[in-house]
Motif scaffolding. Structure first.
Motif, mmCIF file in Angstrom:
data_model
loop_
_atom_site.group_PDB
_atom_site.id
_atom_site.type_symbol
_atom_site.label_atom_id
_atom_site.label_comp_id
_atom_site.label_asym_id
_atom_site.label_seq_id
_atom_site.Cartn_x
_atom_site.Cartn_y
_atom_site.Cartn_z
ATOM 1 N N LEU A 156 0.831 -1.208 0.000
ATOM 2 C CA LEU A 156 0.000 0.000 0.000
ATOM 3 C C LEU A 156 0.864 1.257 0.000
ATOM 4 O O LEU A 156 0.498 2.269 -0.591
ATOM 5 C CB LEU A 156 -0.938 0.013 1.212
ATOM 6 C CG LEU A 156 -2.152 -0.914 1.095
ATOM 7 C CD1 LEU A 156 -2.959 -0.891 2.383
ATOM 8 C CD2 LEU A 156 -3.037 -0.510 -0.085
ATOM 9 N N ARG A 157 2.014 1.202 0.644
ATOM 10 C CA ARG A 157 2.872 2.387 0.684
ATOM 11 C C ARG A 157 3.696 2.531 -0.587
ATOM 12 O O ARG A 157 4.044 3.643 -0.984
ATOM 13 C CB ARG A 157 3.776 2.337 1.911
ATOM 14 C CG ARG A 157 2.988 2.551 3.209
ATOM 15 C CD ARG A 157 3.871 2.524 4.423
ATOM 16 N NE ARG A 157 4.902 3.561 4.381
ATOM 17 C CZ ARG A 157 6.005 3.529 5.138
ATOM 18 N NH1 ARG A 157 6.205 2.527 5.973
ATOM 19 N NH2 ARG A 157 6.883 4.504 5.060
ATOM 20 N N LEU A 158 4.016 1.404 -1.224
ATOM 21 C CA LEU A 158 4.807 1.439 -2.463
ATOM 22 C C LEU A 158 4.214 0.456 -3.477
ATOM 23 O O LEU A 158 4.799 -0.588 -3.756
ATOM 24 C CB LEU A 158 6.270 1.071 -2.174
ATOM 25 C CG LEU A 158 7.249 1.267 -3.351
ATOM 26 C CD1 LEU A 158 7.532 2.744 -3.590
ATOM 27 C CD2 LEU A 158 8.550 0.519 -3.110
ATOM 28 N N PRO A 159 3.042 0.799 -4.051
ATOM 29 C CA PRO A 159 2.395 -0.144 -4.980
ATOM 30 C C PRO A 159 3.284 -0.509 -6.161
ATOM 31 O O PRO A 159 3.198 -1.612 -6.689
ATOM 32 C CB PRO A 159 1.147 0.616 -5.455
ATOM 33 C CG PRO A 159 0.933 1.716 -4.487
ATOM 34 C CD PRO A 159 2.264 2.032 -3.868
ATOM 35 N N SER A 160 4.168 0.402 -6.549
ATOM 36 C CA SER A 160 5.016 0.132 -7.717
ATOM 37 C C SER A 160 5.994 -1.012 -7.477
ATOM 38 O O SER A 160 6.595 -1.520 -8.427
ATOM 39 C CB SER A 160 5.780 1.394 -8.129
ATOM 40 O OG SER A 160 6.608 1.836 -7.075
ATOM 41 N N VAL A 161 6.139 -1.443 -6.217
ATOM 42 C CA VAL A 161 7.018 -2.586 -5.948
ATOM 43 C C VAL A 161 6.501 -3.825 -6.682
ATOM 44 O O VAL A 161 7.264 -4.708 -7.048
ATOM 45 C CB VAL A 161 7.141 -2.859 -4.422
ATOM 46 C CG1 VAL A 161 5.883 -3.513 -3.865
ATOM 47 C CG2 VAL A 161 8.358 -3.724 -4.124
ATOM 48 N N LEU A 162 5.193 -3.852 -6.956
ATOM 49 C CA LEU A 162 4.601 -4.983 -7.680
ATOM 50 C C LEU A 162 5.062 -5.009 -9.132
ATOM 51 O O LEU A 162 4.917 -6.013 -9.820
ATOM 52 C CB LEU A 162 3.070 -4.920 -7.622
ATOM 53 C CG LEU A 162 2.464 -5.075 -6.228
ATOM 54 C CD1 LEU A 162 0.957 -4.810 -6.262
ATOM 55 C CD2 LEU A 162 2.747 -6.472 -5.681
ATOM 56 N N GLY A 163 5.619 -3.898 -9.603
ATOM 57 C CA GLY A 163 6.111 -3.834 -10.972
ATOM 58 C C GLY A 163 7.605 -4.053 -11.068
ATOM 59 O O GLY A 163 8.175 -3.977 -12.145
#
Length: 223
Positions: A167-174
């Protein structure tokens, strides 16, 4: 950068045919149909002409879709994520290719997976997708599940810690595990002499360290 992601994307995603004006596309698509799509997008999303151009240039395939098909995707995203008009527009401007994905095969399963896998409330789910619309373009099996599993096991995260991180760093999923996450984690451990628990604390306190390219971002700060 987030290299290594392209392979897991859905068919039709990628860099084909980036032109500079709509005039380039009529030979590939029926010009009248393409114009209908443009008119529809412009009125439905209240797009400025420059915004419409940006969508068309970034994802020209959209001009080959039918208005009905695009309307279905917009309706689905708007109702499923409880988006207002401005929020829907924001997602399309950031990730126009989402309007080419199948609802049943791509969009719905990805959204359902995110909600279930991270135990998100509807509001948290909406926030995550608004902050990182690219997540709609990732394959669960090729991208989302392996990245999530890797983070969880390599940082010894509990479910709630993993949820907080995403939630704090959604881009980690990319982030690609091989190209981004693994080298970054290794670099942090070695160069900052961190134990596993210290590393975990750092990442939870400052998730953005995972979004960094080691060479460009982290190294100079430490020197």
């Amino acid at each position: 950068g987030h290299s290594g992601r392209a392979l897991g994307r859905y068919p039709g995603e990628g860099g084909q045919g980036r032109g500079h004006a709509l005039a380039k596309y009529p030979q590939r698509f029926d010009a009248r149909e393409a114009e209908k799509v443009c008119d529809f997008l412009q009125s439905r999303l209240e797009l400025e002409t420059t915004e419409l151009m940006s969508v068309a240039v970034r994802h020209p395939m959209l001009l080959g879709r039918t208005v009905d098909a695009i309307a279905q995707k917009l309706d689905f995203l708007q109702s499923r994520l409880n988006l207002d008009g401005a929020e829907l527009k924001r997602i399309v401007l950031k990730q126009p290719s989402a309007l080419s994905y199948s609802i049943d095969n791509n969009l719905a399963p990805t959204i359902d997976w995110l909600k279930a896998n991270f135990s998100l409330t509807e509001a948290e789910l909406k926030t995550l997708v608004l902050r990182f619309p690219n997540v709609l373009s990732y394959s669960i099996d090729a991208n989302l599940a392996p990245t999530t599993d890797w983070l969880k096991s390599n940082l010894s995260l509990s479910d709630s810690e993993l949820k907080s991180l995403v939630l704090r760093l959604p881009s980690v999923l990319g982030c690609s595990v091989d190209a981004n996450l693994a080298p970054t984690i290794d670099w942090l451990k070695v160069n900052l002499s961190l134990s596993d628990s210290e590393l975990k604390s750092l990442v939870l306190r400052l998730p953005s360290v995972l979004g960094c390219s080691v060479d460009a971002n982290l190294a100079p700060t430490i020197d």
